[in-house]
Design a protein around this motif. Structure first.
Motif, PDB file in Angstrom:
ATOM      1  N   GLU A  41       0.853  -1.184   0.000  1.00  0.00           N
ATOM      2  CA  GLU A  41       0.000   0.000   0.000  1.00  0.00           C
ATOM      3  C   GLU A  41       0.891   1.237   0.000  1.00  0.00           C
ATOM      4  N   ALA A  74       0.626   8.038  -1.866  1.00  0.00           N
ATOM      5  CA  ALA A  74      -0.372   7.073  -1.397  1.00  0.00           C
ATOM      6  C   ALA A  74      -1.292   6.581  -2.501  1.00  0.00           C
ATOM      7  N   GLU A  75      -1.626   7.454  -3.468  1.00  0.00           N
ATOM      8  CA  GLU A  75      -2.559   7.061  -4.530  1.00  0.00           C
ATOM      9  C   GLU A  75      -1.947   6.077  -5.515  1.00  0.00           C
ATOM     10  N   ASP A  77      -0.455   6.448  -8.320  1.00  0.00           N
ATOM     11  CA  ASP A  77      -0.706   6.706  -9.735  1.00  0.00           C
ATOM     12  C   ASP A  77       0.322   7.668 -10.333  1.00  0.00           C
ATOM     13  N   ARG A  78       1.371   7.994  -9.581  1.00  0.00           N
ATOM     14  CA  ARG A  78       2.442   8.879 -10.030  1.00  0.00           C
ATOM     15  C   ARG A  78       3.670   8.593  -9.174  1.00  0.00           C
ATOM     16  N   ASP A 288      -1.230   1.180 -12.196  1.00  0.00           N
ATOM     17  CA  ASP A 288      -1.729   2.463 -12.700  1.00  0.00           C
ATOM     18  C   ASP A 288      -0.620   3.491 -12.896  1.00  0.00           C
ATOM     19  N   ASP A 332       4.392  16.416  -3.413  1.00  0.00           N
ATOM     20  CA  ASP A 332       3.672  17.068  -4.514  1.00  0.00           C
ATOM     21  C   ASP A 332       3.727  18.585  -4.359  1.00  0.00           C
TER      22      ASP A 332
END
Length: 344
Positions: A41, A74-75, A77-78, A288, A332
């Motif tokens: 995760e 956490a997401e 996707d990057r 992803d 970010d």
């Protein structure tokens, strides 16, 4: 149904091939890791090291020619690919496994000090060297635990690029190779002074199609782009990103023969530690994340000493602020406010 079943079986076979091909080692010392084998995760932080090993001198302990962090928020996707200057002056902690008492040295020396042979050992221990490198980078960045680690030996790196069918990079400036002739052979050292002799391999500004030896050559260019190690870090990131783009391209994923050849080449070049998870587990968790969503980051540093008095590089305070942002899940925002850190 038959087609779907065939695809599923093929996927399972390829998954087994990937997990079986890539060498998995104990890069962190798992017996002391209470998180061993946890579910994957985000956020995740990986430690990557490239070793300039010498096949002609296998007994020589390697230094880490390239050290990178891959941070995935956490997401998942990057991601951020962060190069650490190999000549950064750091505090390397004491390491009882080799009797090293600790002290200040260049970052790339941590691998050497951890891998060097002990009584009864004929060859360097790369896993042990990575453990000291990981402890050193953890102490520098404040990252208490890396979620996975990998070591790539540059000689095997050539085979991976060739198995991919070559890669494509776009250079901002032309590069004259310091190390290679146009045919890929090595330029000899100048016996009468510094530098090398003979015609140089040449890479023009703009798009370049590279085979394996050329990709490795560009990754080693100390004087490429802006004439500094900062420039070499950019080139290493560019090559790695190009490899990832080719590996997940449709042409590669729909060609099982080429894909299997690449997996086998990667297995010969890599040592991976997923802390209880297989490479395929990470591939699924990061499904992803695409190479185009990787932001290339370099850290500001300044030279300590000049010429023969050169000692290494000192990271500037802004680099430590980036490490703090990474630890607190604010990378970010930090990058948004500090665009100079990003490699275009």
């Amino acid at each position: 149904m038959v087609t779907s079943g065939s695809v599923l079986i093929a996927a399972e076979v390829m998954s087994a091939r990937i997990s079986g091909a890539i060498t998995q080692g104990d890069l962190f010392g798992e017996e002391d890791d209470e998180h061993y084998g946890e579910d994957i995760e985000g956020p995740l932080t990986f430690l990557l090291a490239g070793l300039d090993t010498r096949p002609s001198r296998p007994e020589e302990p390697p230094r880490a020619d390239s050290v990178m962090l891959l941070h995935v928020p956490a997401e998942m996707d990057r991601g951020y690919l962060i190069s650490l200057p190999r000549d950064a002056l750091v505090e390397i902690p004491a390491f009882p496994e080799t009797g090293y008492l600790g002290g200040q040295d260049r970052l790339n020396s941590a691998m050497f000090l951890g891998a060097r042979q002990q009584a009864g050992e004929e060859l360097p221990n790369l896993e042990r060297g990575f453990r000291l490198l990981a402890q050193t980078v953890g102490q520098l960045t404040g990252v208490e635990r890396f979620d996975a680690g990998a070591v790539i030996q540059f000689e095997g790196f050539v085979e991976v690029v060739d198995a991919l069918g070559g890669i494509t990079v776009e250079l901002d400036e032309e590069i004259y190779s310091r190390h290679r002739h146009p045919d890929g052979s090595h330029r000899p050292l100048n016996p009468h002074g510094e530098g090398y002799l003979g015609e140089q391999a040449y890479y023009p500004a703009g798009v370049n199609e590279l085979e394996g030896w050329q990709a490795l050559d560009i990754s080693r260019q100390r004087y490429g782009v802006d004439g500094s190690d900062f420039g070499r870090q950019q080139l290493q990131q560019m090559v790695l990103k190009a490899m990832l783009e080719k590996a997940v391209s449709r042409d590669m994923l729909t060609n099982p023969v080429a894909l299997d050849r690449t997996v086998q080449a990667a297995g010969d070049a890599l040592v991976f530690d997923g802390r209880g998870n297989d490479p395929i587990d990470f591939a699924f968790a990061l499904r992803d994340l695409r190479p185009g969503q990787l932001t290339q980051v370099t850290l500001p540093a300044e030279n300590v000493g000049e010429g023969s008095a050169y000692q290494g590089e000192a990271l500037l305070p802004e680099a430590l602020e980036l490490f703090s942002a990474l630890r607190h899940g604010q990378l970010d925002q930090f990058i948004l406010e500090n665009p100079d850190f990003v490699v275009d």
